[in-house]
Design a protein around this motif. Structure first.
Motif, PDB file in Angstrom:
ATOM      1  N   ASP A  12       0.711  -1.165   0.017  1.00  0.00           N
ATOM      2  CA  ASP A  12      -0.261   0.245  -0.218  1.00  0.00           C
ATOM      3  C   ASP A  12       0.708   1.367  -0.142  1.00  0.00           C
ATOM      4  OD1 ASP A  12      -1.758   2.010   0.444  1.00  0.00           O
ATOM      5  OD2 ASP A  12      -2.681   1.072   1.908  1.00  0.00           O
ATOM      6  N   LYS A  48       0.142   4.909   2.042  1.00  0.00           N
ATOM      7  CA  LYS A  48       0.669   4.350   3.971  1.00  0.00           C
ATOM      8  C   LYS A  48       2.559   4.301   4.201  1.00  0.00           C
ATOM      9  CE  LYS A  48      -3.592   2.208   5.335  1.00  0.00           C
ATOM     10  NZ  LYS A  48      -4.309   0.827   6.088  1.00  0.00           N
ATOM     11  N   GLY A  94       2.045  -0.174   5.246  1.00  0.00           N
ATOM     12  CA  GLY A  94       2.185  -0.124   3.913  1.00  0.00           C
ATOM     13  C   GLY A  94       3.010  -1.225   3.249  1.00  0.00           C
TER      14      GLY A  94
END
Length: 654
Positions: free
Chosen positions: A354, A357, A398
């Motif tokens: 991710d 993040k 992330g």
């Protein structure tokens, strides 16, 4: 009486001669750095007792004293360390500040030019010139990322060289101070009879050392001093000198750390332990600014590459094929401590899952004998990998951390998710026809429909790329007037109806889906909206895009990424994240500059205070010359008078 008078005159003559010599010594060394003026302290000689009282016997020199104040000297050293530290940081960080903020060399112009070319393709998706300009803009953006990170690495290499030079200088000073300690101690003098010039030389060497690192000086035996750095590690202890050394970082052989030599072993000192001085400033700059800026650029490059690729893959190129990866994405750097147990088979892998993040920090992964603990280096936040052994990756900021193998206690790894992000940012597409400007789906409604309902152009999300979701043939949705519903959805896919922001999910196989005017219909990653009043039996088709040469729907979504809040958990755009980095560097540079000016002013004040006490004032020394000259002449007159009186006494006996 004449004999006593002769001795008195002689003592005054010798004292005045020593005063003249000392004054001349002061004048000769007035421009010698670190020299402390000297003064002659006299006292009366022991008087002779006579029946009528005590008769003076002249004067004697008690001490040739060095005018010196240890408190002021320590203040100067502390101010010197602070000033040198700020100067070292400012010299380095100003290079980054000029680099990032430069309107021609910074990243902002390339970002803006790239997205301008994206908008140009969106405006004219079939234009060969626009597509070629997009590839050129992407190449320029990649070159700018790589150029910035290459320059940052050059600065880092320069810091490494300066760290080596600083350590060598500190070791040289330590050796010379230890030799002077030995020389001073070997003279076997007391507190009132000191080798002033050697003391000045030693103090000046300590002052020079304080330019490189903050030092603590304490008195030792036989007029020696102990010089310590950091948290109390001695560099000079009497006549013994200890050494600093540079050693490769445990998880990065290209990065040098400073250690304390204990025998043949280098004990690494924490960067916080070597505060002050140019060495402390270089270490502070490297960990506090250089690493952060490199990671910030890397994070921006990785996030942009991943998010742009994700959207590009949801498009369709001019050949009718799905879009591919537009930019390359650098993998996180994972390095194992070379001291890890040889029996350990533990391995750590990291994957960015991710990008929104991601932080700008590195992560230490260490096994404590029971658990693996991931420590975020920027703030020390610790996260335990649980369970271990893992059943699947654990996501932190992330990044998916996966640990395999059998670990041994104290196994240590360093994970740098974005360290190579900017260096590894490259354009993967070279064929302009493979730019996926079109959307992979298209919609239509027959002219025979009796109602006024219209279906949107349609869009897709990442679920569309999952196996079984890609449309191979059109899906026809039919409106049922009696039930106010739609039918014809793929039987193996759930349907989500979102009206006024509220989603309603209908499981796969639902025969009829209630119709809501203007609601968004989602199935298999496809999103369409039907608005208006459909007639009985009206049909709406959703199928693969078979003629997308002039379609710009995906390119418009790619262009929208420029103003979309993506980084920092959806709080910053690409440009905003870069601006934050530029702002951080600019503010830090200004802060260091102001602190440096303040520390320089403080250094000047402390040096002035010290020099007002210990420095040589030529006007004062000129006055002393006259004073001692007159004393010398007067003492000579006394001796001349004693000689005359002695001649008179001799003459009386003839």
């Amino acid at each position: 009486m004449s004999i006593n008078l002769l001795n008195i005159g002689k003592s005054g003559l010798m004292a005045a001669q020593l005063g003249l010599a000392t004054t001349g010594h002061n004048i000769s060394n007035a421009n010698v750095t670190g020299y402390s003026r000297q003064t002659v302290l006299q006292r009366n000689a022991v008087p002779n007792q006579a029946g009528y009282g005590f008769v003076g016997t002249g004067t004697e020199v008690a001490q040739v004293k060095r005018v010196y104040d240890n408190f002021l000297a320590n203040q100067v050293r502390a101010a010197q360390s602070a000033s040198s530290g700020h100067e070292a940081v400012y010299t380095q960080i100003s290079q980054i500040d000029n680099l990032l903020a430069d309107p021609s060399a910074g990243l902002s112009p390339s970002l803006q030019e790239f997205f301008k070319s994206v908008q140009d393709v969106s405006a004219n998706p079939a234009s060969v010139a626009s597509r070629q300009a997009l590839l050129s803009g992407a190449g320029s953006l990649a070159s700018r990322f790589q150029g910035l990170t290459a320059r940052l690495r050059e600065i880092g290499n320069g810091v490494t060289s300066e760290i080596k030079g600083s350590v060598a200088s500190i070791n040289s000073f330590a050796t010379q101070i230890a030799e002077l300690n030995a020389s001073i101690s070997n003279l076997g003098v007391n507190e009132t009879n000191l080798p002033n010039d050697l003391l000045d030389q030693r103090d000046q060497l300590i002052n020079e050392m304080s330019k490189y690192v903050k030092v603590t000086v304490t008195p030792g035996e036989n007029n020696s001093v102990t010089v310590a750095i950091g948290s109390g590690q001695p560099l000079v202890l009497g006549k013994h000198a200890f050494q600093l050394a540079t050693t490769p970082a445990l998880t990065n052989p290209d990065r040098l750390e400073v250690g304390y030599m204990i025998g043949d072993t280098v004990s690494v000192l924490g960067e916080g332990a070597l505060n002050g001085g140019s060495l402390g400033g270089l270490l502070e700059f490297r960990s506090g600014t250089l690493d952060r800026v490199q990671n910030s650029l890397g994070r921006l490059a990785v996030t942009m590459a991943i998010t742009f690729n994700d959207q590009h893959k949801l498009g369709q190129d001019q050949n009718g094929a799905p879009g591919g990866a537009f930019f390359s994405v650098a993998a996180p750097v994972v390095a194992a401590d070379y001291r890890n147990n040889a029996t350990s088979t533990a391995a750590v892998t990291a994957t960015i899952s991710d990008p929104t993040k991601l932080t700008v920090s590195d992560y230490a992964v260490r096994y404590d004998g029971a658990d693996f603990v991931v420590t975020r280096q920027s703030d020390g936040q610790r996260t335990t990998i649980a369970p271990y052994p893992q059943s699947g990756p654990q996501t932190i900021d992330g990044v998916d951390f996966s640990i395999s193998g059998s670990a041994a206690e104290a196994d240590n790894f360093m994970v740098k998710p974005t360290a190579n992000g900017a260096a590894g940012f490259n354009v993967l597409i070279t064929d302009r026809a493979k730019i996926a400007a079109a959307a992979p789906v298209s919609t239509s409604s027959p002219l025979a429909n009796t109602g006024n309902a219209k279906i949107s152009a349609g869009s897709v999300d990442s679920a569309y790329l999952l196996p079984g979701n890609t449309l191979a043939a059109p899906v026809t949705l039919t409106y049922n007037l009696a039930g106010n519903s739609l039918s014809g959805f793929p039987p193996g896919q759930a349907v989500t109806v979102t009206a006024n922001g509220v989603p309603t999910v209908y499981p796969a196989g639902t025969a009829s889906i209630p119709y809501t005017n203007g609601a968004e219909l989602s199935f298999g990653g496809v999103h369409v909206a039907i608005a208006g009043t459909p007639g009985a039996g009206d049909q709406f088709s959703v199928g693969p895009n078979v003629s997308g040469v002039g379609d710009n729907r995906n390119m418009a979504l790619l262009g929208a990424l420029q103003t979309k809040n993506i980084l920092d958990g959806g709080k910053a755009t690409y440009q905003g994240a870069y601006a934050e980095t530029v702002s951080f560097v600019g503010n830090t540079t200004r802060e260091v500059q102001i602190n440096g000016l303040a520390s320089t002013a403080l250094l000047e004040q402390t040096e002035t205070a010290q020099q007002s006490l210990s420095g040589v004032n030529l006007d004062e020394e000129a006055a002393n010359l006259l004073r001692y000259q007159q004393a010398y002449q007067a003492s000579g007159k006394v001796m001349q008078l004693a000689s005359t009186l002695f001649d008179v006494i001799i003459g009386l006996g003839r």
